[in-house]
Design a protein around this motif. Structure first.
Motif, PDB file in Angstrom:
ATOM      1  N   ASP A 129      65.524   7.015  16.175  1.00 11.16           N
ATOM      2  CA  ASP A 129      64.076   6.729  16.242  1.00 11.16           C
ATOM      3  C   ASP A 129      63.799   5.569  17.184  1.00 11.16           C
ATOM      4  O   ASP A 129      62.748   5.506  17.806  1.00 11.16           O
ATOM      5  CB  ASP A 129      63.541   6.300  14.854  1.00 11.16           C
ATOM      6  N   LEU A 130      64.729   4.591  17.207  1.00 13.86           N
ATOM      7  CA  LEU A 130      64.487   3.352  17.943  1.00 13.86           C
ATOM      8  C   LEU A 130      65.086   3.367  19.343  1.00 13.86           C
ATOM      9  O   LEU A 130      64.962   2.394  20.074  1.00 13.86           O
ATOM     10  CB  LEU A 130      65.096   2.175  17.175  1.00 13.86           C
ATOM     11  N   PHE A 132      65.812   3.860  23.203  1.00 11.31           N
ATOM     12  CA  PHE A 132      64.959   3.882  24.390  1.00 11.31           C
ATOM     13  C   PHE A 132      65.260   5.133  25.203  1.00 11.31           C
ATOM     14  O   PHE A 132      66.407   5.450  25.446  1.00 11.31           O
ATOM     15  CB  PHE A 132      65.234   2.631  25.222  1.00 11.31           C
ATOM     16  N   LEU A 134      64.581   8.339  24.415  1.00 11.18           N
ATOM     17  CA  LEU A 134      65.130   9.387  23.557  1.00 11.18           C
ATOM     18  C   LEU A 134      64.833  10.772  24.124  1.00 11.18           C
ATOM     19  O   LEU A 134      63.752  11.028  24.631  1.00 11.18           O
ATOM     20  CB  LEU A 134      64.511   9.269  22.172  1.00 11.18           C
ATOM     21  N   ARG A 162      60.693   1.157  31.212  1.00  9.26           N
ATOM     22  CA  ARG A 162      59.902  -0.024  31.536  1.00  9.26           C
ATOM     23  C   ARG A 162      59.244  -0.620  30.292  1.00  9.26           C
ATOM     24  O   ARG A 162      59.196  -1.806  30.107  1.00  9.26           O
ATOM     25  CB  ARG A 162      58.821   0.324  32.556  1.00  9.26           C
ATOM     26  N   PHE A 164      59.290  -1.683  26.734  1.00  7.09           N
ATOM     27  CA  PHE A 164      60.384  -1.943  25.826  1.00  7.09           C
ATOM     28  C   PHE A 164      60.023  -1.728  24.377  1.00  7.09           C
ATOM     29  O   PHE A 164      60.867  -1.794  23.512  1.00  7.09           O
ATOM     30  CB  PHE A 164      60.841  -3.408  25.944  1.00  7.09           C
ATOM     31  N   SER A 165      58.760  -1.526  24.089  1.00  6.11           N
ATOM     32  CA  SER A 165      58.357  -1.588  22.692  1.00  6.11           C
ATOM     33  C   SER A 165      58.760  -0.369  21.907  1.00  6.11           C
ATOM     34  O   SER A 165      58.721   0.740  22.386  1.00  6.11           O
ATOM     35  CB  SER A 165      56.848  -1.746  22.590  1.00  6.11           C
ATOM     36  N   VAL A 166      59.134  -0.601  20.671  1.00  4.18           N
ATOM     37  CA  VAL A 166      59.527   0.473  19.776  1.00  4.18           C
ATOM     38  C   VAL A 166      58.381   1.448  19.568  1.00  4.18           C
ATOM     39  O   VAL A 166      58.558   2.652  19.527  1.00  4.18           O
ATOM     40  CB  VAL A 166      59.959  -0.121  18.410  1.00  4.18           C
ATOM     41  N   ASP A 167      57.168   0.915  19.467  1.00  6.36           N
ATOM     42  CA  ASP A 167      56.041   1.779  19.138  1.00  6.36           C
ATOM     43  C   ASP A 167      55.056   1.916  20.282  1.00  6.36           C
ATOM     44  O   ASP A 167      53.906   2.236  20.067  1.00  6.36           O
ATOM     45  CB  ASP A 167      55.325   1.221  17.901  1.00  6.36           C
ATOM     46  N   TYR A 169      53.784  -0.409  22.000  1.00  7.65           N
ATOM     47  CA  TYR A 169      52.874  -1.551  22.089  1.00  7.65           C
ATOM     48  C   TYR A 169      53.085  -2.322  23.395  1.00  7.65           C
ATOM     49  O   TYR A 169      54.206  -2.565  23.790  1.00  7.65           O
ATOM     50  CB  TYR A 169      53.133  -2.469  20.877  1.00  7.65           C
ATOM     51  N   VAL A 170      52.025  -2.668  24.053  1.00  6.65           N
ATOM     52  CA  VAL A 170      52.125  -3.460  25.279  1.00  6.65           C
ATOM     53  C   VAL A 170      51.405  -4.777  25.045  1.00  6.65           C
ATOM     54  O   VAL A 170      50.211  -4.779  24.762  1.00  6.65           O
ATOM     55  CB  VAL A 170      51.456  -2.725  26.464  1.00  6.65           C
ATOM     56  N   PRO A 171      52.101  -5.917  25.131  1.00 10.78           N
ATOM     57  CA  PRO A 171      51.447  -7.181  24.814  1.00 10.78           C
ATOM     58  C   PRO A 171      50.461  -7.593  25.880  1.00 10.78           C
ATOM     59  O   PRO A 171      50.684  -7.352  27.058  1.00 10.78           O
ATOM     60  CB  PRO A 171      52.603  -8.185  24.750  1.00 10.78           C
TER      61      PRO A 171
END
Lengths: 174, 454
Positions: A129-130, A132, A134, A162, A164-167, A169-171
């Motif tokens: 699931d986690l 990168f 997949l 590019r 990196f977020s698991v879900d 999410y882009v900060p």
């Protein structure tokens, strides 16, 4: 360079990756694992191979992030993660084969070989699931164990994505 | 691909052609710091990398954040210790940026400085009663059970009530729930801090609520952790079946995300699987969805202490990206630090880079830092190759020797890796007396004493 990284590989690692992880033993796993670490770091590297020459090996090809094909011989019973490390192939293994990370993520390049593998257990799927990048034929390298029917299997090491977020999410910068 | 290969060769030869070895200082020894160090050592032959940390102990959140009952997650420490033992790398503990040494001084001593010290500040919820005693941030609670020197005096009250409320449903929330609910006999053989174990053995907490603003499809935890908490021995799980209703937007989200689909499946199975009522004396875990805190309520009997909270219902509107705003992030472009917040790419601070949570906000897993470090080091390598850092790299830098000299002048007790190994050995020794993998030393005095001893 990368050679120095792996000169202290834990000798019994590939045996551990085939050990079945029952949920109730998980809590004890850490202490068992650490006892093994103590054992393996005191043993010399010469004693580490452990693989039976009589059992034989299978040819496996790793394809690196840059597309470089690296053919190696893997002893029957050894995990692909251990085999990669034995051959200085750049495959991360942060949790050292204990199904607690996804860094040894590999892509089985041929569907035919992917189907020969046993379905991943829940624990492996949880880690996938986690992972990168997949794909439909992704597996964890520590869970693919060399057997005669995997003769000639090709495994690609995925390039980092590019985001990196698991879900996803882009900060936002502040 | 062939071009990429050629560029890599170019970077390596650049470092060896240069007459001055590249000297790098990384601030922070967690996964971001160590993955960055490993990458730099590998990519730039002849480079010297120093990793400083304000604590005498390395590894950042791997040591102080990962839950005690997740020992396999900490295996990555073995890889990091091999990096620290590389002849071109030095770990220097008990060195605090801004106190023992300034950033200006570091940039004078090294060609490159990489900031990787995380994102520590607690988010202020901004509601009444937030400062009442008994309201804790996860950071301080996790530091407490993990034996961080800053967390040992937290003394959370686990004896005067049977209920704990956790705001959040991510993996850290599940960690906290698990530590509160797990049979202490199981915790007793982990590396949990002994002051926490004692408190938990005397704890009267029997009911834990995990409160999330959104629904089960949006729950931020991941499958392994959820499966684990649902599988705690003799634990009654409660999830309201009406909360499991899915909207078309939820369907869409699950179609696009394997994680969310599997989490939802686990939660809906758990909602219907067990008995409808807890048996007497059984511990309980309640998942509460679509609620957010409105205010904390002060106790009548104990002024200054929290005794309850008020929740309000939420409704979800639309699907947007960027569900959080990252705080405490240093403005950067692919790891190159910018002088200001404008995002203007020409305001890049030469020789100053960032990696990890300080770059991306407090998100992701340990492995996320692997890719984060790759990006930052790629930016660094590109800058070296293109001569962007030529003004500094053409001069020799004092690096480690210069730093140690200044620290010595200031009477800073530097804890090198060999001294950490003494601490490590002692913790393991103490742990073996109690059937634990280690017994953490939690006070600065103890840590420095053992570090300094022969």
């Amino acid at each position: 360079m990368s050679r120095s990284r792996y000169t202290q590989r834990h000798c019994c690692q590939y045996q551990w990756s085939t050990l079945e992880l029952l949920p109730e033993t998980r809590a004890f796993q850490g202490s068992i694992f650490q006892k093994h670490h103590g054992f393996s770091t005191s043993a010399s590297d010469g004693a580490s191979a452990g693989a039976d020459e009589e059992k034989g090996t299978i040819p496996v090809t790793f394809v690196s992030k840059d597309g470089e094909e690296i053919p190696i011989q893997v002893p029957i019973g050894m995990s692909m993660l251990e085999a990669a490390h034995e051959n200085d192939i750049e495959l991360e293994g942060a949790c050292e084969g204990s199904l607690a990370c996804s860094t040894c993520h590999v892509i089985v390049m041929d569907m035919e070989y992917y189907n020969k593998l046993e379905d991943p257990a829940d624990e492996e799927n949880d880690m996938l699931d986690l992972a990168f990048g997949l794909t439909e034929t992704s597996r964890l390298g520590c869970q693919i164990v060399a057997s005669p029917e995997l003769d000639g299997i090709r495994l690609a090491i995925p390039a980092a994505t590019r985001n990196f977020s698991v879900d996803g999410y882009v900060p936002k910068p502040h | 691909m062939a071009i990429f290969g050629a560029r890599r060769v170019l970077w390596r030869s650049f470092s060896t052609i240069s007459s001055h070895p590249l000297r790098v200082c990384i601030v922070g020894s967690g996964p971001a710091g160590f993955y960055t160090a490993e990458k730099i050592l590998k990519t730039h032959q002849g480079s010297q990398v120093d990793i400083i940390d304000r604590l005498p102990t390395p590894y950042g959140l791997v040591r102080s954040g990962v839950a005690p009952d997740h020992p396999e997650t900490k295996n990555v420490i073995n890889q990091f210790s091999r990096v620290a033992q590389n002849g071109r790398c030095s770990f220097l503990g008990n060195v605090a940026l801004g106190y023992s040494i300034s950033l200006v001084e570091l940039r004078e001593l090294y060609h490159v400085v990489v900031l990787a010290y995380g994102a520590e500040s607690d988010r202020v919820v901004g509601i009444p009663g937030e400062d009442l005693k008994g309201v804790h941030s996860a950071r301080e609670f996790v530091w407490w059970y993990n034996g961080h020197p800053y967390g040992r005096n937290l003394d959370p009250d686990l004896k005067n009530t049977d209920t704990a409320v956790i705001l959040g449903q991510g993996n850290v929330a599940l960690d906290v729930a698990r530590i509160l609910l797990r049979p202490t006999s199981e915790l007793a053989i982990t590396d949990i801090a002994s002051h926490a174990l004692t408190a938990l053995e005397q704890s009267s907490i029997r009911k834990v609520y995990l409160v999330g603003r959104r629904g089960p499809v949006q729950a931020a935890c991941t499958a392994k952790e959820l499966r684990e908490v649902l599988g705690i021995k003799d634990l009654y799980i409660h999830i309201k079946e009406t909360d499991l209703k899915i909207t078309p937007a939820d369907e869409e989200e699950m179609k696009n995300s394997r994680i969310h689909r599997r989490i939802y499946e686990l939660l809906s199975k758990a909602a219907t699987a067990g008995p409808s009522q807890p048996s007497s004396g059984q511990r309980e875990l309640h998942f509460v969805f679509f609620r957010q805190p409105d205010r904390f309520l002060e106790s009548y009997d104990k002024k200054g202490y929290v005794s309850g909270m008020h929740l309000e219902k939420t409704t979800l509107k639309g699907i947007g990206s960027g569900k959080q705003i990252a705080i405490g992030v240093v403005p950067n472009v692919k790891g190159r630090i910018l002088s200001d917040n404008s995002g203007d790419p020409t305001s890049i601070e030469n020789g100053l880079y960032v990696c990890g949570w300080l770059k991306r906000g407090p998100t992701g897993i340990i492995a996320t830092n692997l890719y984060c470090a790759e990006e930052t080091v790629a930016s660094l390598s590109e800058d070296l190759e293109l001569g962007v850092l030529a003004s500094t790299t053409r001069l020799p830098k004092l690096g480690r020797d210069g730093l140690l000299q200044i620290l010595d002048n200031r009477n800073v007790r530097v804890v090198p890796f060999s001294a950490w190994e003494r601490i490590d050995k002692e913790e393991k020794r103490l742990g073996s007396l109690r059937n634990k993998p280690r017994e953490k030393l939690t006070s600065w005095e103890e840590l420095l004493k053992v570090a300094g001893s022969e």
